[in-house]
Design an enzyme around this catalytic site. Structure first.
Site, mmCIF file in Angstrom:
data_model
loop_
_atom_site.group_PDB
_atom_site.id
_atom_site.type_symbol
_atom_site.label_atom_id
_atom_site.label_comp_id
_atom_site.label_asym_id
_atom_site.label_seq_id
_atom_site.Cartn_x
_atom_site.Cartn_y
_atom_site.Cartn_z
ATOM 1 N N SER A 62 9.284 5.714 -8.132
ATOM 2 C CA SER A 62 8.123 6.033 -8.969
ATOM 3 C C SER A 62 8.456 5.722 -10.422
ATOM 4 C CB SER A 62 7.772 7.518 -8.803
ATOM 5 O OG SER A 62 7.077 7.975 -9.941
ATOM 6 N N GLU A 96 -2.703 -1.618 -9.805
ATOM 7 C CA GLU A 96 -3.900 -1.178 -10.545
ATOM 8 C C GLU A 96 -4.475 -2.330 -11.380
ATOM 9 O OE1 GLU A 96 -3.606 2.337 -13.127
ATOM 10 O OE2 GLU A 96 -5.217 1.485 -14.330
ATOM 11 N N CYS A 105 -1.002 14.410 -10.427
ATOM 12 C CA CYS A 105 -2.184 14.351 -11.290
ATOM 13 C C CYS A 105 -3.436 14.501 -10.423
ATOM 14 C CB CYS A 105 -2.214 13.018 -12.032
ATOM 15 S SG CYS A 105 -2.323 11.616 -10.909
ATOM 16 N N SER A 162 3.270 11.741 -9.084
ATOM 17 C CA SER A 162 3.113 11.600 -7.638
ATOM 18 C C SER A 162 3.956 12.638 -6.881
ATOM 19 C CB SER A 162 3.486 10.175 -7.211
ATOM 20 O OG SER A 162 4.686 9.783 -7.828
ATOM 21 N N HIS A 185 4.043 6.786 -4.654
ATOM 22 C CA HIS A 185 5.471 6.459 -4.729
ATOM 23 C C HIS A 185 6.285 7.729 -4.513
ATOM 24 C CE1 HIS A 185 4.186 2.778 -7.160
ATOM 25 N NE2 HIS A 185 4.548 2.391 -5.962
ATOM 26 N N CYS A 211 -5.406 7.131 -19.281
ATOM 27 C CA CYS A 211 -5.529 8.467 -18.694
ATOM 28 C C CYS A 211 -4.476 9.361 -19.351
ATOM 29 C CB CYS A 211 -5.298 8.372 -17.189
ATOM 30 S SG CYS A 211 -5.016 9.957 -16.430
ATOM 31 N N HIS A 249 -4.699 3.751 -6.983
ATOM 32 C CA HIS A 249 -4.647 2.575 -7.866
ATOM 33 C C HIS A 249 -5.886 1.686 -7.755
ATOM 34 C CE1 HIS A 249 -0.533 3.135 -8.857
ATOM 35 N NE2 HIS A 249 -0.011 2.709 -7.736
ATOM 36 N N CYS A 267 -8.841 6.440 -7.819
ATOM 37 C CA CYS A 267 -9.048 7.505 -8.808
ATOM 38 C C CYS A 267 -10.304 7.201 -9.634
ATOM 39 C CB CYS A 267 -7.829 7.578 -9.717
ATOM 40 S SG CYS A 267 -8.048 8.793 -11.018
ATOM 41 N N ASN A 299 6.733 6.281 -13.099
ATOM 42 C CA ASN A 299 6.445 7.328 -14.089
ATOM 43 C C ASN A 299 7.472 8.453 -14.013
ATOM 44 O OD1 ASN A 299 5.068 9.937 -12.962
ATOM 45 N ND2 ASN A 299 4.192 8.274 -11.753
#
Ligand code: F3S
Length: 283
Positions: free
Chosen positions: A220, A127, A13, A264, A42, A192, A75, A97, A222
């Site tokens: 990771s 985060e 991202c 990531s 990650h 986001c 984060h 970010c 996500n």
């Protein structure tokens, strides 16, 4: 020959790309050693590459920093950590970010405006810890049960961990209202889109693919979530970190091979997996 399709939204991202660029620039331009505070992302291969090619190592926490320059990952962190690093005379490169910074600013503003702040997010996630550091009286909640023993003020303000879903936000908002004690509820939607976009695109592709390859760190969250989503539509789904994990028999008789990657996973890793799939299908 099978058709290989990469999901419309896949891979690193904006915030991760930016953090990677900043750490590489710091390694080139700063004198002395460069460390990241915690693994930058990650993704074990990227963390290794940063050390191998750029000499960037990982400090586990702010009390164990040996580098001259310290990079804050996307984060973000609590403000005290940045102060502590300045007190130690470190150069600080803040790769938080900008979307995470917006959450910090929103939480601070709500506190100033007299709201009791709730952060919709996973307590303990870096985060969320960073957000709580910007609004120390705030509380993290992630499912309606978390509200049960919480006494709410008349004015409640809500911000959201960037990777949460709107379904989670909506269920928390309705649970707050159903408590019946809140006169004013202000919700700042700080989600986001990157996570949701990747999930929607992965689901769409998995519905038509014979094989789905999901690329990204096993650590990771996500990427793991993407693999779970793909597996619900395509039972020939494989989560890999690198191209050498691919097996030729996964692709036998496949007409459509789908590829997706977590937020990531840099473009170079996606490209090398794609090249290897092309080779395996050719042999
Ligand atoms: Fe930033 Fe969104 Fe990525 S908050 S780090 S662009 S997932």
């Amino acid at each position: 020959m099978a058709t290989i399709i990469c999901a419309e939204h896949a891979g690193a991202c904006y915030g991760v790309e930016r953090a990677l660029r900043m750490v590489r620039e710091a390694a080139q331009s700063h004198e002395g050693s460069v460390q990241t505070l915690g693994p930058l992302i990650h993704n074990p291969q990227v963390v290794e590459e940063l050390e191998h090619n750029h000499g960037v190592t990982v400090a586990q926490d702010a009390d164990h920093v040996s580098g001259d320059t310290v990079v804050i990952r996307s984060h973000g962190v609590v403000p005290d950590v940045i102060q502590h690093l300045h007190d130690l005379d470190k150069d600080v490169v803040d790769a938080t970010c900008p979307y995470v910074k917006k959450v910090h600013a929103a939480a601070e503003r709500l506190v100033r405006e007299g709201y009791q702040v709730l952060v919709v997010g996973e307590a303990g996630h870096p985060e969320v810890e960073g957000i709580l550091g910007h609004a120390p009286s705030a509380v993290a909640v992630v499912n309606p049960d978390d509200l049960e023993h919480l006494s709410l003020s008349r004015k409640v303000g809500v911000v959201v961990q960037t990777t949460q879903s709107r379904t989670t936000l909506a269920s928390l908002v309705s649970a707050i209202l159903l408590k019946g004690s809140v006169d004013e509820l202000k919700v700042v939607d700080t989600i986001c889109e990157a996570t949701a976009e990747r999930q929607r695109a992965a689901a769409a592709l998995a519905q038509k693919a014979d094989v789905m390859i999901v690329i990204g760190g096993r650590n990771s969250a996500n990427t793991t979530r993407l693999a779970e989503i793909c597996a619900t539509y395509c039972n020939n789904t494989h989560h890999v970190e690198t191209a050498d994990e691919l097996a030729a028999d996964w692709f036998e008789n496949a007409e459509i091979i789908g590829i997706t990657a977590g937020a990531s996973t840099p473009a170079s890793q996606i490209a090398s997996v794609q090249t290897q799939i092309e080779q395996l299908c050719h042999d």
